[in-house]
Motif scaffolding. Sequence first.
Motif, short mmCIF file in Angstrom:
data_model
loop_
_atom_site.label_atom_id
_atom_site.label_comp_id
_atom_site.label_asym_id
_atom_site.label_seq_id
_atom_site.Cartn_x
_atom_site.Cartn_y
_atom_site.Cartn_z
N VAL A 172 0.87 -1.34 0.33
CA VAL A 172 0.48 -0.26 0.01
C VAL A 172 0.81 1.32 -0.04
O VAL A 172 2.33 1.14 -0.09
N GLY A 173 0.58 2.51 -0.21
CA GLY A 173 0.87 3.66 0.15
C GLY A 173 2.16 3.94 0.94
O GLY A 173 1.41 3.27 2.37
N ILE A 174 2.78 4.96 0.85
CA ILE A 174 3.35 5.64 2.21
C ILE A 174 3.25 5.53 3.06
O ILE A 174 1.80 6.57 3.42
N ASP A 175 3.14 5.24 4.65
CA ASP A 175 2.73 5.63 6.05
C ASP A 175 0.95 5.06 5.80
O ASP A 175 0.48 5.87 6.85
N ARG A 176 0.58 4.24 4.83
CA ARG A 176 -0.92 4.32 4.57
C ARG A 176 -0.85 2.57 5.44
O ARG A 176 -1.48 1.46 5.33
N GLY A 177 -1.10 2.94 7.02
CA GLY A 177 -1.53 2.14 7.85
C GLY A 177 -3.05 1.71 7.89
O GLY A 177 -3.28 0.54 7.74
N ASP A 178 -3.35 2.71 7.74
CA ASP A 178 -4.95 2.17 7.65
C ASP A 178 -5.61 1.79 6.37
O ASP A 178 -6.17 0.85 6.54
N ASN A 179 -5.17 1.99 5.38
CA ASN A 179 -5.52 1.63 4.41
C ASN A 179 -4.61 0.23 4.54
O ASN A 179 -5.94 -0.73 3.39
N ALA A 180 -3.44 -0.16 5.44
CA ALA A 180 -3.01 -1.96 5.25
C ALA A 180 -4.22 -2.52 5.57
O ALA A 180 -5.13 -4.28 5.17
N ALA A 181 -5.01 -2.11 6.79
CA ALA A 181 -5.67 -2.46 7.70
C ALA A 181 -7.57 -3.27 6.99
O ALA A 181 -7.99 -4.46 7.05
N ILE A 182 -7.45 -1.84 5.69
CA ILE A 182 -8.77 -2.21 5.25
C ILE A 182 -8.37 -3.08 4.32
O ILE A 182 -9.74 -3.92 3.67
N LEU A 183 -7.51 -3.16 3.58
CA LEU A 183 -7.72 -4.49 2.53
C LEU A 183 -7.03 -5.41 3.38
O LEU A 183 -7.89 -6.63 2.77
N ALA A 184 -6.38 -6.04 4.91
CA ALA A 184 -6.45 -7.17 5.11
C ALA A 184 -7.99 -7.24 5.87
O ALA A 184 -8.31 -8.98 5.60
N ALA A 185 -8.87 -6.03 5.93
CA ALA A 185 -10.16 -6.51 5.98
C ALA A 185 -10.68 -7.07 4.77
O ALA A 185 -11.82 -8.35 4.58
N GLN A 186 -10.71 -6.78 3.70
CA GLN A 186 -10.88 -7.05 2.65
C GLN A 186 -10.72 -8.27 1.76
O GLN A 186 -11.67 -9.27 1.40
N PHE A 187 -9.58 -9.10 2.59
CA PHE A 187 -9.44 -9.89 1.75
C PHE A 187 -9.80 -10.95 2.62
O PHE A 187 -10.30 -12.39 1.91
N MET A 188 -10.16 -10.64 4.42
CA MET A 188 -10.87 -11.32 4.89
C MET A 188 -12.62 -11.70 3.95
O MET A 188 -13.21 -13.02 4.68
N GLY A 189 -12.56 -10.77 4.13
CA GLY A 189 -13.99 -10.59 3.92
C GLY A 189 -14.73 -11.36 1.88
O GLY A 189 -16.15 -12.15 1.97
#
Length: 341
Positions: free
Chosen positions: A113-130
Amino acid sequence: MIPKIMIILGSGSDIAIAEKSMDILEKLEIPYSLKIASAHRTPNLVREIVSQGTDAGIEVFIGIAGLAAHLPGSIAAYTTRPVIGVPVDVKTGGIDALESIVQMPYPSPIATVGIDRGDNAAILAAQFMGVHDEEIRRKIINLRKEYAEKVKRSNEEIVQKINRKYLQNDFLRIKNLEINKPEIDEDAEKCCKNKDAEVVIIVGRQTDVGTAKKVGVILDRLKISYDIKVVCPIRSNRKFTNYVKSMKNVKIFIGVSSNSSQVTGGIVGLTDRPVIGVPCTNENGDDYMLTTVSMPPGVPVATVGINNGRNAAVLAGEILSIKNSNTIELVGKLKDKKINL
């Protein structure tokens, strides 16, 4: 309670980026674990927490690192679960960390994900689980609605307060504007060769089809059904929208594109499913990695290396294998290079 996501920091100084991830996971009510381990200073610790975490039931790993940023790659060496990488801005604006994380060799993808984008990493992880959990998917959909509403509110909170002589604030005022959903052609499904595909590959230009074919080769080896379409969201917006919306059973989208990478951005705007981005080089040798990975909050793209369609397919396999023992076995053999590719 067994956590489903593990966040690993390369250094305690990265905690502010991890807090962005934690804020999202708390909001989505997804159990997670937080660890600090260095790929260089404590390599044995990385190996043990990843190996034991995988065995215990961790479904997605998030690696946060700056500088040389080898941590996400080290995580990927010890698991067949999807790994998300968050580059941190320590030096050179974080470009050094981004390049180190995203340009992984086959078959060890990092969903960057983008630089410093810890928020997008969590959203992406949830999408993987979703992909496997409809309750988590519903929460993602609601979260994205909140991001959309925030943008709309900005018109009242920011724009309407601006007082300029020629600024006509009441023209098409957003709060009063009727926003219609795009109309989908009734015969849209006719353009799909495999409307029940698990993975959809969308290519923006004919010149990028070669990279897309590499995605298909690996998906075939992993026995994952897919459909492929060449369509540009800029030149053929209606066809693009019709195609994405008609693929109702798809679990993962893969966008392959060069020349501004509008394909991945276009897909993200039309679906809550995870989107993997494969940036390509164009005829002038320019690459489009930055325009693929640098997405705003709420709409992440899981970016892999330049022209690395094979890694996109492996990542798709890792995501689908979270709840599929047959797929995880094939992914494991592939990563161990036990099957002939």
